[in-house]
Design an enzyme around this catalytic site. Sequence first.
Site, PDB file in Angstrom:
ATOM      1  N   ASP A 173     -25.040 -24.828  51.739  1.00  9.21           N
ATOM      2  CA  ASP A 173     -24.529 -25.845  50.833  1.00  9.21           C
ATOM      3  C   ASP A 173     -24.963 -25.474  49.423  1.00  9.21           C
ATOM      4  OD1 ASP A 173     -27.193 -26.553  50.646  1.00  9.21           O
ATOM      5  OD2 ASP A 173     -26.961 -28.522  51.577  1.00  9.21           O
ATOM      6  N   ARG A 226     -25.560 -40.352  51.247  1.00  9.15           N
ATOM      7  CA  ARG A 226     -26.243 -39.644  50.157  1.00  9.15           C
ATOM      8  C   ARG A 226     -25.283 -39.538  48.984  1.00  9.15           C
ATOM      9  NH1 ARG A 226     -29.342 -33.773  50.170  1.00  9.15           N
ATOM     10  NH2 ARG A 226     -27.316 -32.964  50.829  1.00  9.15           N
TER      11      ARG A 226
END
Length: 446
Positions: free
Chosen positions: A361, A81
């Site tokens: 996150d 990613r």
Amino acid sequence: MLDRRLEITGPVDRKMIINALNSNVNVFMADFEDSLSPTWENIQNGMINMRDAAHRTISFQHRVTQKKYNLNSNPATLMCRVRGLHLKEKHISLDGTSMYGALVDFAMYLFHNHEVLKGFGTGPYFYIPKLQSYKEAELWSQVISFCEDELGLDRGTVRVTCLIETLPAVFQMEEILYFLKDHIVGLNCGRWDYIFSYIKTLQAFPEKILPDRQLITMDKPFLSSYSTLLVNTCHKRGAFGMGGMAAFVPSKDHEENRKILSKVKKDKLFEIENGHDGTWIAHPGLADFVNEIFHKNFKSLQTNQLDFMSEVSTTANDLLSGYKGASSEECLRLNIRISLKYIESWIGGVGCAAIYGLMEDAATAEISRTSIWQWIKHKNKLDNGKIVDKNLFLSCLEEEFQNVKNEVGNDRFYNGNFTRAKTILEEITLSENLEDFLTLKAYGEL
């Protein structure tokens, strides 16, 4: 790529990569984005670690315990990613202009690893985050095709899955699939960023205030509609409709862990019943448990649900309806503590942190800090009768700052970045206009 029932994600830390690839999952999505603090050291080491993982030569030895970690003979499928297009990479410039982090991550991983990945019967597979419109999908298609041509690769060698994690993008999923049709294999419900985007996109509307963060689960109508529309859009075109993240971290306390597993099971059963082809976890300790749920509840021997189509039709009003629920001072204070701890961690070089039993996150931290901003802007009334305004926030901030100090201890507090984190949180929370991204504000601290 036909079996993606269970995907694990985490930062491009060397030990993390080995443990994730060795865990009982189908795919490991190595993350240069929301779970990575993009210090130059982290980016460089991440690229090296990803090269070694793609070449299957990666190993690690702990400096203190001397324990060795090596890759199994049959690791999970590796995906990368990249960063979002909004983030620059200030350490690499072209003609005096900083490069985009997304293009640095994409080009480096593709250039160094496409040959060896092909040799292992896999390929350069990517997750693309933060898309806002089909125009960005079109740009990515041009970038990918250009790179394939430069490297002499067949069209479609590069395969991507796009995260639908912004409110504007959920209205353009057909177009995103179309413009990336040479490369795309699926869309993913990036639920945490999606909730953040819902707040950000509809920030001017007091009737769109969202309640306590823990109440906003995927079974709420506006999120269930998002899930249903994504699955139907994907399956109509033969693409995977991937489910979202279980951010829970297993607990050593038996009773607490039982509660965690119950919540995870409810969430994953919802995704299966809604037609998703797979799901995400953030901790290897959940792999066996979630695998069992998917093996038991998918139709016999199926590895995906591409033949599933819901009869439920989704309207714009369904997607925009939001959810009315309680707003509490307890959640306000929790959001402050989470934001303080996460910002401190991020500017200290750690982008993924276990906080109060959840793997936080950038996306989950964005929900916390934008929720506070939204409550202040619209003078939200809490269930104890208090009105959320600048004064209440500043009072709570001072108290929770001390509570965080007590939780982490003096050594950790004074050797950390908590005072700077408090300043950043105060600045972005009391700003007249909502900051687009916390990480843009904090990047200058790295």
